[in-house]
Design a protein around this motif. Structure first.
Motif, mmCIF file in Angstrom:
data_model
loop_
_atom_site.group_PDB
_atom_site.id
_atom_site.type_symbol
_atom_site.label_atom_id
_atom_site.label_comp_id
_atom_site.label_asym_id
_atom_site.label_seq_id
_atom_site.Cartn_x
_atom_site.Cartn_y
_atom_site.Cartn_z
ATOM 1 N N PRO A 1 0.821 -1.219 0.000
ATOM 2 C CA PRO A 1 0.000 0.000 0.000
ATOM 3 C C PRO A 1 0.851 1.265 0.000
ATOM 4 O O PRO A 1 0.348 2.341 -0.301
ATOM 5 C CB PRO A 1 -0.813 -0.118 1.292
ATOM 6 N N GLY A 2 2.157 1.159 0.311
ATOM 7 C CA GLY A 2 3.053 2.315 0.344
ATOM 8 C C GLY A 2 3.778 2.582 -0.951
ATOM 9 O O GLY A 2 4.677 3.416 -1.004
ATOM 10 N N SER A 3 3.387 1.904 -2.044
ATOM 11 C CA SER A 3 4.062 2.109 -3.331
ATOM 12 C C SER A 3 3.442 3.296 -4.076
ATOM 13 O O SER A 3 2.352 3.747 -3.743
ATOM 14 C CB SER A 3 3.970 0.841 -4.185
ATOM 15 N N PRO A 4 4.125 3.796 -5.105
ATOM 16 C CA PRO A 4 3.584 4.913 -5.880
ATOM 17 C C PRO A 4 2.514 4.495 -6.894
ATOM 18 O O PRO A 4 1.965 5.341 -7.600
ATOM 19 C CB PRO A 4 4.817 5.473 -6.597
ATOM 20 N N LEU A 5 2.205 3.231 -6.979
ATOM 21 C CA LEU A 5 1.277 2.726 -7.985
ATOM 22 C C LEU A 5 -0.143 3.255 -7.754
ATOM 23 O O LEU A 5 -0.642 3.256 -6.628
ATOM 24 C CB LEU A 5 1.265 1.192 -7.922
ATOM 25 N N HIS A 6 -0.772 3.725 -8.827
ATOM 26 C CA HIS A 6 -2.171 4.162 -8.783
ATOM 27 C C HIS A 6 -2.795 3.921 -10.150
ATOM 28 O O HIS A 6 -2.130 3.444 -11.067
ATOM 29 C CB HIS A 6 -2.280 5.632 -8.360
ATOM 30 N N GLU A 7 -4.068 4.230 -10.276
ATOM 31 C CA GLU A 7 -4.791 3.965 -11.524
ATOM 32 C C GLU A 7 -4.067 4.529 -12.727
ATOM 33 O O GLU A 7 -3.557 5.641 -12.696
ATOM 34 C CB GLU A 7 -6.199 4.576 -11.463
ATOM 35 N N GLY A 8 -4.060 3.756 -13.784
ATOM 36 C CA GLY A 8 -3.441 4.192 -15.017
ATOM 37 C C GLY A 8 -2.582 3.089 -15.608
ATOM 38 O O GLY A 8 -2.593 1.950 -15.160
ATOM 39 N N ARG A 9 -1.841 3.446 -16.621
ATOM 40 C CA ARG A 9 -0.945 2.503 -17.294
ATOM 41 C C ARG A 9 0.493 2.847 -16.917
ATOM 42 O O ARG A 9 0.915 3.985 -17.009
ATOM 43 C CB ARG A 9 -1.120 2.569 -18.803
ATOM 44 N N TRP A 10 1.243 1.830 -16.530
ATOM 45 C CA TRP A 10 2.619 1.962 -16.090
ATOM 46 C C TRP A 10 3.488 1.068 -16.951
ATOM 47 O O TRP A 10 3.023 0.041 -17.441
ATOM 48 C CB TRP A 10 2.745 1.524 -14.637
ATOM 49 N N LEU A 11 4.742 1.445 -17.093
ATOM 50 C CA LEU A 11 5.685 0.621 -17.848
ATOM 51 C C LEU A 11 6.931 0.398 -17.006
ATOM 52 O O LEU A 11 7.568 1.351 -16.552
ATOM 53 C CB LEU A 11 6.080 1.294 -19.168
ATOM 54 N N LEU A 12 7.245 -0.868 -16.781
ATOM 55 C CA LEU A 12 8.502 -1.237 -16.144
ATOM 56 C C LEU A 12 9.431 -1.685 -17.254
ATOM 57 O O LEU A 12 9.116 -2.616 -17.986
ATOM 58 C CB LEU A 12 8.296 -2.368 -15.137
ATOM 59 N N SER A 13 10.572 -1.019 -17.375
ATOM 60 C CA SER A 13 11.484 -1.301 -18.475
ATOM 61 C C SER A 13 12.921 -1.134 -18.009
ATOM 62 O O SER A 13 13.207 -0.346 -17.109
ATOM 63 C CB SER A 13 11.200 -0.344 -19.636
ATOM 64 N N CYS A 14 13.811 -1.870 -18.639
ATOM 65 C CA CYS A 14 15.236 -1.701 -18.330
ATOM 66 C C CYS A 14 15.856 -0.638 -19.234
ATOM 67 O O CYS A 14 17.044 -0.346 -19.128
ATOM 68 C CB CYS A 14 15.983 -3.025 -18.454
ATOM 69 N N GLU A 15 15.071 -0.040 -20.113
ATOM 70 C CA GLU A 15 15.570 1.038 -20.976
ATOM 71 C C GLU A 15 15.455 2.358 -20.226
ATOM 72 O O GLU A 15 14.369 2.844 -19.978
ATOM 73 C CB GLU A 15 14.757 1.102 -22.276
ATOM 74 N N SER A 16 16.587 2.912 -19.840
ATOM 75 C CA SER A 16 16.616 4.161 -19.103
ATOM 76 C C SER A 16 17.723 5.040 -19.653
ATOM 77 O O SER A 16 18.821 4.541 -19.936
ATOM 78 C CB SER A 16 16.868 3.890 -17.621
#
Length: 186
Positions: A100-115
């Protein structure tokens, strides 16, 4: 929440897409009021900041309230997932969802190793020197000059960094030499 792998046309894995519903407010979030910023985690203040009058930077003060939503990663997990950004992305996605303490909220998220952080290191700087240079100093307070590093990103840790002789740092060094060091989640 739905997860789906993002791939190039040739099938190369690029990231993990997360479609989040029914999570209206993140546990780790930013609030603003004029020039004032507050980062809180589960109603606990973790960072207070004020943008300077010329909008050239920000004075900040970190509390000791931040708690990572990623548990300490054991060396055996690093060895098991080494070389697999896909598996790390799924592991981090589960941590984001479960806490519950994560920044995740409604919407689309992308986890990627491209930074872009991975590509900005100068050839004459070691990885350690590069990462040290992009970490914002100051404990518990400091100043970030937005124009001093206009073409790079800086990382503002929300908790104290361990000392060089800390047992965790020694373990991370060993994992780095073995090629099993877990990725950094930013």
């Amino acid at each position: 929440m739905q997860r789906s792998d993002v791939t190039r046309d040739d099938g190369t894995w690029m990231g993990l897409s997360l479609d989040v519903q029914d999570r209206h407010q993140p546990g780790l979030c930013v609030f603003t009021a004029g020039a004032h910023l507050l980062v809180s985690q589960m109603s606990q203040p973790v960072l207070l900041a004020v943008v300077d009058e010329q909008h050239e930077g920000v004075d900040f003060w970190r509390t000791d309230g931040y708690r990572s939503f990623v548990p300490p990663l054991r060396a055996d997990a690093g060895r098991a997932l080494a070389g697999s950004p896909e598996r790390w992305a799924h592991r981090f996605a589960q941590y984001l969802i479960d806490s519950p303490g994560s920044p995740l909220h409604e919407g689309r998220w992308l986890l990627s190793c491209e930074s872009p952080l991975r590509h900005w290191r100068h050839a004459d700087a070691s990885h350690a020197e590069y990462w040290s240079s992009i970490l914002v100093d100051g404990r518990p307070n400091g100043y970030i000059d937005w124009f001093l590093h206009a073409h790079s990103w800086e990382v503002l840790p929300l908790r104290p960094m361990p000392d060089a002789d800390d047992s965790r740092v020694k373990a991370y060094r060993k994992q780095a030499r073995e090629g099993t060091l877990p990725p950094v989640l930013l």
